[in-house]
Write a protein that holds these residues in place. Structure first.
Motif, PDB file in Angstrom:
ATOM      1  N   GLU A 432      73.431 -26.486 124.998  1.00  0.00           N
ATOM      2  CA  GLU A 432      74.214 -25.672 125.931  1.00  0.00           C
ATOM      3  C   GLU A 432      74.331 -24.229 125.443  1.00  0.00           C
ATOM      4  O   GLU A 432      74.381 -23.290 126.224  1.00  0.00           O
ATOM      5  CB  GLU A 432      75.591 -26.293 126.115  1.00  0.00           C
ATOM      6  N   GLN A 433      74.385 -24.064 124.115  1.00  0.00           N
ATOM      7  CA  GLN A 433      74.506 -22.714 123.567  1.00  0.00           C
ATOM      8  C   GLN A 433      73.234 -21.893 123.824  1.00  0.00           C
ATOM      9  O   GLN A 433      73.293 -20.695 124.049  1.00  0.00           O
ATOM     10  CB  GLN A 433      74.781 -22.791 122.060  1.00  0.00           C
ATOM     11  N   LYS A 434      72.094 -22.562 123.806  1.00  0.00           N
ATOM     12  CA  LYS A 434      70.854 -21.840 124.093  1.00  0.00           C
ATOM     13  C   LYS A 434      70.765 -21.471 125.567  1.00  0.00           C
ATOM     14  O   LYS A 434      70.255 -20.424 125.932  1.00  0.00           O
ATOM     15  CB  LYS A 434      69.645 -22.697 123.705  1.00  0.00           C
ATOM     16  N   GLN A 436      73.415 -21.058 127.588  1.00  0.00           N
ATOM     17  CA  GLN A 436      74.463 -20.075 127.851  1.00  0.00           C
ATOM     18  C   GLN A 436      74.828 -19.419 126.515  1.00  0.00           C
ATOM     19  O   GLN A 436      75.783 -19.828 125.848  1.00  0.00           O
ATOM     20  CB  GLN A 436      75.695 -20.744 128.465  1.00  0.00           C
ATOM     21  N   PRO A 437      74.064 -18.439 126.076  1.00  0.00           N
ATOM     22  CA  PRO A 437      74.296 -17.859 124.739  1.00  0.00           C
ATOM     23  C   PRO A 437      75.576 -17.050 124.646  1.00  0.00           C
ATOM     24  O   PRO A 437      76.096 -16.846 123.560  1.00  0.00           O
ATOM     25  CB  PRO A 437      73.074 -16.967 124.534  1.00  0.00           C
ATOM     26  N   ASP A 438      76.087 -16.596 125.780  1.00  0.00           N
ATOM     27  CA  ASP A 438      77.277 -15.757 125.737  1.00  0.00           C
ATOM     28  C   ASP A 438      78.562 -16.563 125.576  1.00  0.00           C
ATOM     29  O   ASP A 438      79.600 -16.005 125.261  1.00  0.00           O
ATOM     30  CB  ASP A 438      77.361 -14.914 127.011  1.00  0.00           C
ATOM     31  N   ARG A 439      78.505 -17.867 125.835  1.00  0.00           N
ATOM     32  CA  ARG A 439      79.745 -18.666 125.782  1.00  0.00           C
ATOM     33  C   ARG A 439      79.952 -19.169 124.358  1.00  0.00           C
ATOM     34  O   ARG A 439      79.083 -19.835 123.808  1.00  0.00           O
ATOM     35  CB  ARG A 439      79.653 -19.837 126.738  1.00  0.00           C
ATOM     36  N   PRO A 440      81.070 -18.823 123.762  1.00  0.00           N
ATOM     37  CA  PRO A 440      81.317 -19.319 122.386  1.00  0.00           C
ATOM     38  C   PRO A 440      81.610 -20.826 122.386  1.00  0.00           C
ATOM     39  O   PRO A 440      82.294 -21.332 123.260  1.00  0.00           O
ATOM     40  CB  PRO A 440      82.548 -18.512 121.940  1.00  0.00           C
ATOM     41  N   ILE A 441      81.077 -21.491 121.389  1.00  0.00           N
ATOM     42  CA  ILE A 441      81.290 -22.938 121.268  1.00  0.00           C
ATOM     43  C   ILE A 441      81.908 -23.210 119.909  1.00  0.00           C
ATOM     44  O   ILE A 441      81.388 -22.781 118.870  1.00  0.00           O
ATOM     45  CB  ILE A 441      79.981 -23.704 121.424  1.00  0.00           C
ATOM     46  N   VAL A 442      83.002 -23.910 119.945  1.00  0.00           N
ATOM     47  CA  VAL A 442      83.715 -24.268 118.713  1.00  0.00           C
ATOM     48  C   VAL A 442      83.577 -25.774 118.515  1.00  0.00           C
ATOM     49  O   VAL A 442      83.934 -26.561 119.392  1.00  0.00           O
ATOM     50  CB  VAL A 442      85.211 -23.882 118.786  1.00  0.00           C
ATOM     51  N   THR A 443      83.041 -26.168 117.382  1.00  0.00           N
ATOM     52  CA  THR A 443      82.845 -27.605 117.075  1.00  0.00           C
ATOM     53  C   THR A 443      83.908 -28.045 116.074  1.00  0.00           C
ATOM     54  O   THR A 443      84.038 -27.438 114.996  1.00  0.00           O
ATOM     55  CB  THR A 443      81.455 -27.846 116.488  1.00  0.00           C
ATOM     56  N   VAL A 444      84.650 -29.047 116.429  1.00  0.00           N
ATOM     57  CA  VAL A 444      85.706 -29.582 115.563  1.00  0.00           C
ATOM     58  C   VAL A 444      85.324 -31.004 115.183  1.00  0.00           C
ATOM     59  O   VAL A 444      85.013 -31.817 116.054  1.00  0.00           O
ATOM     60  CB  VAL A 444      87.073 -29.579 116.287  1.00  0.00           C
ATOM     61  N   THR A 445      85.317 -31.271 113.946  1.00  0.00           N
ATOM     62  CA  THR A 445      85.002 -32.638 113.478  1.00  0.00           C
ATOM     63  C   THR A 445      86.087 -33.102 112.527  1.00  0.00           C
ATOM     64  O   THR A 445      86.675 -32.307 111.784  1.00  0.00           O
ATOM     65  CB  THR A 445      83.637 -32.666 112.772  1.00  0.00           C
ATOM     66  N   GLU A 469      61.489 -22.034 114.985  1.00  0.00           N
ATOM     67  CA  GLU A 469      60.451 -22.196 115.984  1.00  0.00           C
ATOM     68  C   GLU A 469      60.959 -21.735 117.324  1.00  0.00           C
ATOM     69  O   GLU A 469      62.139 -21.840 117.642  1.00  0.00           O
ATOM     70  CB  GLU A 469      60.010 -23.657 116.040  1.00  0.00           C
ATOM     71  N   GLU A 470      60.016 -21.237 118.125  1.00  0.00           N
ATOM     72  CA  GLU A 470      60.389 -20.685 119.413  1.00  0.00           C
ATOM     73  C   GLU A 470      60.365 -21.737 120.502  1.00  0.00           C
ATOM     74  O   GLU A 470      60.220 -21.415 121.677  1.00  0.00           O
ATOM     75  CB  GLU A 470      59.436 -19.538 119.766  1.00  0.00           C
ATOM     76  N   ASP A 471      60.491 -22.976 120.078  1.00  0.00           N
ATOM     77  CA  ASP A 471      60.499 -24.052 121.066  1.00  0.00           C
ATOM     78  C   ASP A 471      61.815 -24.027 121.816  1.00  0.00           C
ATOM     79  O   ASP A 471      62.876 -23.814 121.223  1.00  0.00           O
ATOM     80  CB  ASP A 471      60.309 -25.386 120.361  1.00  0.00           C
ATOM     81  N   ASP A 472      61.740 -24.268 123.099  1.00  0.00           N
ATOM     82  CA  ASP A 472      62.964 -24.228 123.909  1.00  0.00           C
ATOM     83  C   ASP A 472      63.867 -25.418 123.630  1.00  0.00           C
ATOM     84  O   ASP A 472      65.078 -25.325 123.811  1.00  0.00           O
ATOM     85  CB  ASP A 472      62.598 -24.196 125.397  1.00  0.00           C
ATOM     86  N   ASP A 473      63.309 -26.523 123.230  1.00  0.00           N
ATOM     87  CA  ASP A 473      64.124 -27.727 122.994  1.00  0.00           C
ATOM     88  C   ASP A 473      64.635 -27.724 121.565  1.00  0.00           C
ATOM     89  O   ASP A 473      63.918 -27.362 120.632  1.00  0.00           O
ATOM     90  CB  ASP A 473      63.295 -28.985 123.240  1.00  0.00           C
ATOM     91  N   VAL A 474      65.871 -28.170 121.421  1.00  0.00           N
ATOM     92  CA  VAL A 474      66.494 -28.252 120.101  1.00  0.00           C
ATOM     93  C   VAL A 474      66.165 -29.614 119.510  1.00  0.00           C
ATOM     94  O   VAL A 474      66.399 -30.650 120.148  1.00  0.00           O
ATOM     95  CB  VAL A 474      68.017 -28.049 120.199  1.00  0.00           C
TER      96      VAL A 474
END
Length: 483
Positions: A432-434, A436-445, A469-474
């Motif tokens: 999702e970050q790729k 929508q790069p402008d939206r900050p994502i905070v991961t809490v574990t 790598e410039e692959d679109d998929d993570v």
């Protein structure tokens, strides 16, 4: 029964002028109309239904107690048939020849005959060099014991098989289940043969160790065991639990410890009898026997008696632990703790390591229990009980280990599932970050470092260079590594 049904039908016809309408059922039986069951008329046409009087209710109750309630044609319903069958079964006379105790009485008769014959000939063993002839007092005592047992059990058998005399009802009353008369007879036989067997099979008795009176020895023990078996059958017939059911109802390995405890006590009694009473074998015919026991080393007597005491002590401890073990609310016993299991396993291991060489030592020639007798058989039975309880413990131990491994495997799979789910969450977030790069994502574990180290074989370290790598998929493993 037919006369009673006919009498009841006549009474019903005389009391009521109008009979209830009957309708045939599916099974061919006639059923009383339900509408008529709620109303009863006084016999006049057009009159209102009246409630039954108290006198009529009393007559109905008495008549129902004495016979089945028929309809107009004398046919009964299913409920009446069931009550009639139960009454017929309860009224059947007890057949004594089908009693389970009869087999015990028959065995006692046969064993008493063998015992009587062996006792009568116990002083005539000149042709057999290995046997010790009985004294006149020993022979007379053995003969009297077998004669009394034979007379009593033979009379009981005649009572059970009697089918021609007018005293059949009396025999049934005397030997029916829960009969105190039969209980008294069986208790007398148990006490009678317990004392007689203990006296006759001791080292000073007529059939003691090494005296060669084998028929007398084995028939005495058969009579003793059979007497207690008949007593147990009386318990079962009276609605009480059998001895086997009582022993097997104990939890865990308590039945094995119970057998070890009682057999250890009996074995200790027989060895003490051999050790302390063999010096009283003062007859000329018993000189060889006395010399045999005197040749047994003193250290062997002391060691075997000490080993028996050390066997009885842990058996009594574990039996008492089970007696006082707390029971859960659902009726089950609380599980044993780890120290108790360890102590029990070490006790069984120590007993087996001590008894295996000991049984070989005492049963070889010139050993304390090398002659056929009580000490010989009880020693082997004790070793068998110890070995059986040890095998039982190993079986339960393997089962506990298997259950523990299954539990650990389930916990491992649950932790693994949690790690994979969290890694997938991180992967979705990076995707999702790729997008929508402008939206900050905070991961809490909430997973700690120790939890991650516990599953280091699951979390594979992947080089972060792959992220360039410039692959679109993570990549899934890249996400897992970043997580």
């Amino acid at each position: 029964l037919g006369s009673m049904l006919e009498l009841r039908a006549h009474k019903n016809m005389g009391r009521r002028k109008e009979e209830p309408p009957n309708h045939p059922g599916d099974d061919g039986e006639q059923k009383v109309d339900e509408n008529y069951a709620q109303h009863r008329t006084d016999g006049d046409e057009g009159s209102k239904p009246l409630m039954p009087s108290a006198a009529e209710e009393e007559i109905d109750a008495k008549t129902d107690d004495n016979a089945e309630q028929p309809d107009t044609n004398g046919v009964t319903g299913h409920g009446d048939e069931t009550e009639s069958n139960e009454a017929t079964e309860s009224s059947k006379p007890v057949k004594l020849y089908k009693s389970s105790r009869l087999k015990g009485y028959l065995t006692l008769v046969l064993a008493s005959i063998i015992n009587f014959d062996a006792a009568e000939k116990s002083d005539d063993v000149i042709a057999v060099a290995a046997a010790v002839p009985a004294t006149e007092g020993e022979r007379l005592y053995a003969v009297s014991v077998s004669l009394i047992s034979l007379s009593l059990t033979g009379l009981i058998m005649i009572m059970h098989l009697d089918s021609i005399t007018p005293l059949q009802k009396l025999w049934v009353k005397l030997f029916q289940p829960k009969s105190h008369f039969e209980l008294g007879l069986v208790l007398f036989l148990c006490c009678w043969w317990s004392v007689a067997t203990g006296v006759q099979t001791s080292v000073r008795g007529i059939a003691g160790d090494g005296k060669g009176q084998y028929s007398l020895y084995f028939s005495s023990w058969v009579c003793c065991f059979t007497s207690f078996w008949v007593l147990e059958r009386w318990w079962v017939a009276s609605g009480l639990a059998s001895l086997k059911a009582f022993i097997t109802s104990w939890p865990y390995r308590s039945p094995g410890w119970l057998c070890i405890l009682f057999m250890g006590i009996f074995t200790l009694i027989w060895y003490l009898d051999l050790w302390k009473a063999h010096s009283q074998l003062d007859r000329a015919d018993e000189e060889v026997l006395r010399a045999h026991f005197e040749d047994v080393p003193e250290i062997q007597w002391k060691l075997i008696v000490s080993l028996l005491v050390l066997t009885i002590a842990p058996a009594a401890v574990f039996v008492l632990i089970e007696i006082f073990r707390e029971t859960k609310a659902d009726g089950t016993n609380k599980e044993k703790k780890q120290p108790e299991n360890v102590a029990e396993g070490l006790s069984l291991l120590g007993l087996m390591l001590c008894w295996i060489p000991s049984i070989i030592w005492v049963t070889v020639p010139k050993g304390a229990a090398s002659l056929i007798g009580n000490a010989y058989f009880s020693s082997w039975l004790l070793v068998i009980f110890i070995a059986e309880t040890g095998v039982w413990f190993v079986h339960d131990l393997r089962e506990r280990i298997h259950q523990s491994l299954e539990q650990k495997q389930l916990e491992y799979r649950e932790k693994q599932r949690q790690v994979i789910e969290r890694a997938q969450t991180v992967q979705r977030q990076k995707t999702e970050q790729k997008i929508q790069p402008d939206r900050p994502i905070v991961t809490v574990t909430t997973m700690t470092l120790d939890e991650l180290k516990e599953f280091e074989d699951v979390v594979v370290d992947v080089d972060d260079d792959d992220e360039a790598e410039e692959d679109d998929d993570v990549s899934y493993m890249d996400a897992l590594t970043d997580f």
